[in-house]
Scaffold this motif. Structure first.
Motif, PDB file in Angstrom:
ATOM      1  N   LYS B  30      23.010 -13.686  61.497  1.00 40.11           N
ATOM      2  CA  LYS B  30      23.160 -15.141  61.284  1.00 40.11           C
ATOM      3  C   LYS B  30      23.954 -15.436  60.022  1.00 40.11           C
ATOM      4  CE  LYS B  30      20.829 -17.374  64.550  1.00 40.11           C
ATOM      5  NZ  LYS B  30      21.671 -16.547  65.439  1.00 40.11           N
ATOM      6  N   LYS B  31      23.839 -14.511  59.038  1.00 39.56           N
ATOM      7  CA  LYS B  31      24.475 -14.785  57.752  1.00 39.56           C
ATOM      8  C   LYS B  31      24.929 -13.488  57.069  1.00 39.56           C
ATOM      9  CE  LYS B  31      23.977 -17.079  53.323  1.00 39.56           C
ATOM     10  NZ  LYS B  31      24.653 -16.016  52.602  1.00 39.56           N
ATOM     11  N   TYR B  32      26.070 -13.573  56.402  1.00 41.35           N
ATOM     12  CA  TYR B  32      26.562 -12.456  55.588  1.00 41.35           C
ATOM     13  C   TYR B  32      26.965 -12.985  54.209  1.00 41.35           C
ATOM     14  CZ  TYR B  32      26.984  -9.606  59.849  1.00 41.35           C
ATOM     15  OH  TYR B  32      26.733  -8.897  60.990  1.00 41.35           O
ATOM     16  N   ASP B  33      27.002 -12.083  53.238  1.00 35.77           N
ATOM     17  CA  ASP B  33      27.540 -12.478  51.930  1.00 35.77           C
ATOM     18  C   ASP B  33      29.028 -12.813  52.083  1.00 35.77           C
ATOM     19  OD1 ASP B  33      25.133 -12.089  50.757  1.00 35.77           O
ATOM     20  OD2 ASP B  33      25.611 -10.129  49.868  1.00 35.77           O
ATOM     21  N   ALA B  34      29.737 -11.980  52.860  1.00 38.46           N
ATOM     22  CA  ALA B  34      31.172 -12.223  53.038  1.00 38.46           C
ATOM     23  C   ALA B  34      31.600 -11.862  54.451  1.00 38.46           C
ATOM     24  CB  ALA B  34      31.978 -11.405  52.034  1.00 38.46           C
ATOM     25  N   LEU B  35      32.510 -12.672  54.967  1.00 36.73           N
ATOM     26  CA  LEU B  35      33.116 -12.394  56.267  1.00 36.73           C
ATOM     27  C   LEU B  35      34.601 -12.132  56.064  1.00 36.73           C
ATOM     28  CD1 LEU B  35      31.694 -15.263  58.522  1.00 36.73           C
ATOM     29  CD2 LEU B  35      31.108 -12.824  58.644  1.00 36.73           C
ATOM     30  N   VAL B  36      35.115 -11.173  56.816  1.00 37.90           N
ATOM     31  CA  VAL B  36      36.556 -10.966  56.858  1.00 37.90           C
ATOM     32  C   VAL B  36      36.991 -11.297  58.275  1.00 37.90           C
ATOM     33  CG1 VAL B  36      38.419  -9.294  56.646  1.00 37.90           C
ATOM     34  CG2 VAL B  36      36.462  -9.169  55.084  1.00 37.90           C
ATOM     35  N   ILE B  37      37.882 -12.262  58.417  1.00 38.89           N
ATOM     36  CA  ILE B  37      38.355 -12.634  59.761  1.00 38.89           C
ATOM     37  C   ILE B  37      39.648 -11.889  60.037  1.00 38.89           C
ATOM     38  CG2 ILE B  37      38.962 -14.527  61.309  1.00 38.89           C
ATOM     39  CD1 ILE B  37      37.441 -16.401  59.500  1.00 38.89           C
ATOM     40  N   GLY B  38      39.658 -11.103  61.098  1.00 36.07           N
ATOM     41  CA  GLY B  38      40.841 -10.318  61.457  1.00 36.07           C
ATOM     42  C   GLY B  38      40.585  -8.841  61.245  1.00 36.07           C
ATOM     43  N   GLY B  39      40.513  -8.097  62.346  1.00 33.70           N
ATOM     44  CA  GLY B  39      40.265  -6.660  62.268  1.00 33.70           C
ATOM     45  C   GLY B  39      41.537  -5.862  62.430  1.00 33.70           C
ATOM     46  N   GLY B  40      42.579  -6.270  61.711  1.00 30.71           N
ATOM     47  CA  GLY B  40      43.766  -5.419  61.585  1.00 30.71           C
ATOM     48  C   GLY B  40      43.557  -4.489  60.401  1.00 30.71           C
ATOM     49  N   GLY B  41      44.566  -3.715  60.082  1.00 27.95           N
ATOM     50  CA  GLY B  41      44.461  -2.793  58.958  1.00 27.95           C
ATOM     51  C   GLY B  41      44.086  -3.511  57.673  1.00 27.95           C
ATOM     52  N   HIS B  42      44.718  -4.673  57.428  1.00 24.96           N
ATOM     53  CA  HIS B  42      44.463  -5.382  56.177  1.00 24.96           C
ATOM     54  C   HIS B  42      43.017  -5.863  56.076  1.00 24.96           C
ATOM     55  CE1 HIS B  42      48.830  -6.346  54.871  1.00 24.96           C
ATOM     56  NE2 HIS B  42      48.841  -5.347  55.715  1.00 24.96           N
ATOM     57  N   GLY B  43      42.475  -6.395  57.170  1.00 24.52           N
ATOM     58  CA  GLY B  43      41.107  -6.898  57.166  1.00 24.52           C
ATOM     59  C   GLY B  43      40.114  -5.754  56.983  1.00 24.52           C
ATOM     60  N   LEU B  44      40.342  -4.651  57.694  1.00 18.77           N
ATOM     61  CA  LEU B  44      39.433  -3.508  57.606  1.00 18.77           C
ATOM     62  C   LEU B  44      39.488  -2.884  56.216  1.00 18.77           C
ATOM     63  CD1 LEU B  44      40.310  -2.173  61.150  1.00 18.77           C
ATOM     64  CD2 LEU B  44      38.048  -3.022  60.461  1.00 18.77           C
ATOM     65  N   GLY B  68      42.855  -3.252  65.276  1.00 18.39           N
ATOM     66  CA  GLY B  68      44.175  -2.624  65.290  1.00 18.39           C
ATOM     67  C   GLY B  68      45.038  -3.069  66.459  1.00 18.39           C
ATOM     68  N   GLY B  69      44.581  -4.022  67.251  1.00 24.95           N
ATOM     69  CA  GLY B  69      45.352  -4.449  68.425  1.00 24.95           C
ATOM     70  C   GLY B  69      46.442  -5.462  68.098  1.00 24.95           C
ATOM     71  N   GLY B  70      46.469  -5.945  66.873  1.00 18.99           N
ATOM     72  CA  GLY B  70      47.518  -6.885  66.460  1.00 18.99           C
ATOM     73  C   GLY B  70      48.724  -6.136  65.931  1.00 18.99           C
ATOM     74  N   ASN B  71      49.312  -6.647  64.879  1.00 21.16           N
ATOM     75  CA  ASN B  71      50.533  -6.032  64.354  1.00 21.16           C
ATOM     76  C   ASN B  71      50.294  -4.617  63.840  1.00 21.16           C
ATOM     77  OD1 ASN B  71      51.754  -8.408  64.965  1.00 21.16           O
ATOM     78  ND2 ASN B  71      51.888  -9.148  62.863  1.00 21.16           N
ATOM     79  N   THR B  72      49.061  -4.342  63.427  1.00 23.77           N
ATOM     80  CA  THR B  72      48.757  -2.999  62.933  1.00 23.77           C
ATOM     81  C   THR B  72      49.099  -1.943  63.985  1.00 23.77           C
ATOM     82  OG1 THR B  72      47.027  -3.841  61.487  1.00 23.77           O
ATOM     83  CG2 THR B  72      46.878  -1.509  62.091  1.00 23.77           C
ATOM     84  N   GLY B  73      48.780  -2.220  65.241  1.00 27.69           N
ATOM     85  CA  GLY B  73      49.055  -1.248  66.291  1.00 27.69           C
ATOM     86  C   GLY B  73      50.404  -1.441  66.957  1.00 27.69           C
ATOM     87  N   ARG B  74      51.234  -2.335  66.421  1.00 25.13           N
ATOM     88  CA  ARG B  74      52.495  -2.658  67.091  1.00 25.13           C
ATOM     89  C   ARG B  74      53.709  -2.420  66.214  1.00 25.13           C
ATOM     90  NH1 ARG B  74      51.495  -6.511  71.374  1.00 25.13           N
ATOM     91  NH2 ARG B  74      49.251  -6.639  71.629  1.00 25.13           N
ATOM     92  N   ARG B 182      50.439   7.055  60.803  1.00 23.71           N
ATOM     93  CA  ARG B 182      49.953   6.784  62.161  1.00 23.71           C
ATOM     94  C   ARG B 182      49.182   5.465  62.141  1.00 23.71           C
ATOM     95  NH1 ARG B 182      46.553   8.987  66.445  1.00 23.71           N
ATOM     96  NH2 ARG B 182      46.819   7.276  67.924  1.00 23.71           N
ATOM     97  N   HIS B 183      49.763   4.427  62.779  1.00 21.44           N
ATOM     98  CA  HIS B 183      49.179   3.097  62.634  1.00 21.44           C
ATOM     99  C   HIS B 183      47.738   2.973  63.138  1.00 21.44           C
ATOM    100  CE1 HIS B 183      50.701   3.426  66.552  1.00 21.44           C
ATOM    101  NE2 HIS B 183      51.605   2.475  66.581  1.00 21.44           N
ATOM    102  N   ASP B 184      47.457   3.475  64.338  1.00 26.58           N
ATOM    103  CA  ASP B 184      46.093   3.356  64.874  1.00 26.58           C
ATOM    104  C   ASP B 184      45.086   4.043  63.959  1.00 26.58           C
ATOM    105  OD1 ASP B 184      46.964   2.067  67.200  1.00 26.58           O
ATOM    106  OD2 ASP B 184      47.417   3.989  68.161  1.00 26.58           O
ATOM    107  N   ALA B 185      45.494   5.207  63.461  1.00 29.25           N
ATOM    108  CA  ALA B 185      44.572   5.984  62.615  1.00 29.25           C
ATOM    109  C   ALA B 185      44.225   5.213  61.351  1.00 29.25           C
ATOM    110  CB  ALA B 185      45.193   7.334  62.261  1.00 29.25           C
ATOM    111  N   VAL B 186      45.151   4.387  60.884  1.00 26.43           N
ATOM    112  CA  VAL B 186      44.886   3.604  59.678  1.00 26.43           C
ATOM    113  C   VAL B 186      43.761   2.596  59.959  1.00 26.43           C
ATOM    114  CG1 VAL B 186      45.879   1.965  58.041  1.00 26.43           C
ATOM    115  CG2 VAL B 186      47.214   3.937  58.818  1.00 26.43           C
ATOM    116  N   ALA B 187      43.861   1.909  61.101  1.00 27.93           N
ATOM    117  CA  ALA B 187      42.806   0.958  61.469  1.00 27.93           C
ATOM    118  C   ALA B 187      41.482   1.696  61.686  1.00 27.93           C
ATOM    119  CB  ALA B 187      43.201   0.188  62.727  1.00 27.93           C
ATOM    120  N   TRP B 188      41.532   2.778  62.449  1.00 26.15           N
ATOM    121  CA  TRP B 188      40.292   3.497  62.775  1.00 26.15           C
ATOM    122  C   TRP B 188      39.676   4.138  61.530  1.00 26.15           C
ATOM    123  CZ3 TRP B 188      43.204   6.263  67.345  1.00 26.15           C
ATOM    124  CH2 TRP B 188      43.420   5.314  68.359  1.00 26.15           C
TER     125      TRP B 188
END
Ligand SMILES: Cc1cc2nc3c(=O)[nH]c(=O)nc-3n(C[C@H](O)[C@H](O)[C@H](O)COP(=O)(O)OP(=O)(O)OC[C@H]3O[C@@H](n4cnc5c(N)ncnc54)[C@H](O)[C@@H]3O)c2cc1C
Ligand SMILES: [Zn+2]
Lengths: 90, 415
Positions: B30-44, B68-74, B182-188
């Motif tokens: 229900k609640k977090y101290d912080a949220l990061v919106i966007g699970g690309g490399g930068h968000g992760l 990683g399905g956004g620009n990170t993987g593209r 390797r872009h995917d590996a960066v996200a993972w």
């Protein structure tokens, strides 16, 4: 490839045109009266919507005239083109 | 489980059936101290450094699709730090230094390969700009050198250095520490490392609204329910303006499609990265043997993850101009991403008029290289409610003060 219907020349390929960005932005009459924030808004801030977008195009390889297009930025479907009357479309 | 030669061996013996999942898929709280919106490399990366360096472990990353399905993987995965202006150079160099230890840090092989990046010059003015940029880089402690056409021909024999070609190659800048990853590996890798520190990674969770109470942030609405948070960092690349309008703020960002392609796999033929601003193409060869080729953006705003044919044709012309040897190579796949372009081709990593809401966007066509550094400074900004020295100049305020950091064209090529 977009097929663009120039109000003067009819349908032509996208490569004949150049893009001019968001339509309807008019240069403030008295820039000195604006705050820095208002000036920045005029200069740099854009709606950049995902969906319907009214935008400027120039038929640069044809009649070289400016006109407006309403285009969906997700589907790229063009709803229509319009001429600029200097009043609301800069 | 820590990845090691031993764990590889142990899992090989059980036919690789017993590898544990790399990260959990928890239900959102229900609640977090912080949220990061966007699970690309930068968000992760932001979530990872929040947990590792700032002790913030009650953090979730919300991703509308898969990580990683956004620009990170593209993207075409070019990593370099040879930017002209000091502010940009120091930020990208911080990232470069993080890349150099990243696989060890994350215990995940991101396949960072420092094979060098050449930025070609085709005119006298190009060469003067290259001299200037190389000198500026060196003054900032970044490795850079000027390479002549003769040396180029020696290092990259397939490159067409004929003086009679339409856009003759006069020389290049070379950054030897630059390369690809390797872009995917960066996200993972970031996802797994963040998860191990307690970060919740929540996929298939689209943010549909940003809730604020006057000047402060309260939380977000998502397709998986409302989530409260004291701080929210938004890192959604091409969708930055969409999220900004949810929060009721305006950004100087335009979203454009940007495309890339890969060819059929070839035997090793190109062991470095070649970029040309003038003919606008960039190329490297992946470990699988595919040529990885990047194009320019489509001029108009667009959110469709595909680009136009004239742009493809233009990129191909550029590559064949540089490498006539590739004229009969067939292309295997093409795709597009949506890039968030700022007026000065520099990122915005900034507080906003809403307390507790932070934006990290504007990386446009060239943010993959910045992935670790961007996460590192953004985590600092969120945790301290203050930018780090390295991203102070990259605030939203610069569009009012006029202190833009004009990297358009200045920094080699846009990527
Ligand atoms: C074809 C191409 C080539 C490129 N080449 C290079 C290169 O060679 N070198 C380089 O340095 N850079 C390159 N770039 C740029 C680079 O890819 C990006 O700058 C960088 O990857 C951005 O990372 P990100 O994590 O910010 O964005 P992304 O990876 O796009 O992540 C953003 C995430 O936010 C999610 N999201 C969006 N809206 C919502 C929402 N409402 N709720 C929840 N989640 C949401 C998206 O699904 C996405 O996964 C290239 C880009 C493209 C498209
Ligand atoms: Zn016309």
């Amino acid at each position: 490839m977009l097929l663009i219907d120039c109000p003067w020349c009819g349908e032509r390929a996208e490569t004949e045109f150049s893009y001019g960005g968001e339509a309807g932005i008019t240069r403030p009459k008295d820039p000195a009266a604006l705050s820095d924030a208002e000036w920045a808004d005029y200069l740099f801030m854009r709606n950049n919507p995902k969906g319907a977008h009214r935008e400027l195009w120039n038929h640069s390889q044809g009649c070289r005239r400016w006109f407006g297009i309403e285009r969906d930025t997700l589907t790229y479907r063009i709803a229509g083109t319009f001429r600029l009357h200097g009043k609301d479309e800069g | 489980m820590k990845y090691s030669a031993l764990s590889l061996l142990r899992n090989a013996l059980s036919h690789n059936r017993n590898w544990p999942e790399a990260w959990r898929s928890p239900k959102p709280k229900k609640k977090y101290d912080a949220l990061v919106i966007g699970g690309g490399g930068h968000g992760l990366a932001t979530a990872y450094y929040l947990a590792r360096d700032h002790g913030m472990k009650d953090v979730a990353v919300l991703e509308k699709g898969w990580i990683g399905g956004g620009n990170t993987g593209r993207n075409t995965t070019i990593v370099r730090s040879n930017y002209l202006w000091t502010e940009a150079a120091l930020l990208y160099e911080k990232s470069m230094q993080l890349w150099e230890g990243l696989s060890q840090d994350l215990n995940y092989n991101v396949m960072f390969s420092q094979r060098g990046v050449y930025n070609l010059g085709h005119t006298l003015q190009d060469m003067r700009d290259i001299e200037r940029r190389v000198s500026a880089n060196r003054l900032n402690g970044i490795d850079a050198e000027v390479v002549t056409a003769v040396q180029l021909k020696k290092n990259i024999p397939q490159l067409n250095t004929s003086p009679t070609s339409r856009y003759p190659i006069l020389g290049a800048s070379l950054q030897r520490r630059a390369g690809v990853a390797r872009h995917d590996a960066v996200a993972w890798g970031f996802a797994r490392a963040a998860d191990r520190l307690g970060v919740d990674i929540i996929q298939q969770c689209e943010v549909t609204g940003i809730r604020r109470d006057g000047d402060g942030i309260i939380g977000v609405d998502t397709t998986r329910g409302a989530i409260d948070a004291d701080r929210v960092g938004v890192v959604v690349a091409g969708h930055a303006s969409v999220l900004a309008s949810m929060a009721g703020i305006r950004l100087p960002i335009q979203s454009h499609p940007l495309q890339a392609f890969v060819s059929e796999p070839l035997k090793p033929v190109l062991d470095t990265v070649v970029m040309s601003n003038a003919v606008h193409g960039y190329i490297s060869q992946s470990d699988k043997g595919e040529l990885v080729i990047g194009a320019g953006i489509d001029a108009y705003n667009g959110y469709a993850q595909r680009g136009s044919f004239p742009t493809i044709e233009h990129a191909m012309q550029a590559i064949i101009e540089l490498f006539p040897i590739f004229s009969r190579v067939r292309m295997l796949r093409m795709w597009g991403g949506i890039v968030d372009v700022a007026p000065d081709a520099c990122p915005i990593i900034s507080k906003t008029p809403v307390n507790g809401l932070y934006f990290n966007c504007g990386w446009g066509t060239g943010g993959f290289k910045a992935t670790p550094g961007s996460g590192w400074v953004f985590a600092h900004t969120i945790a301290n409610d203050e930018p780090h020295e390295l991203n102070r100049a990259f605030d939203l305020q610069r569009f009012e003060s006029g202190a833009l950091i004009d990297e358009h064209g200045a920094a080699a090529v846009a990527h």
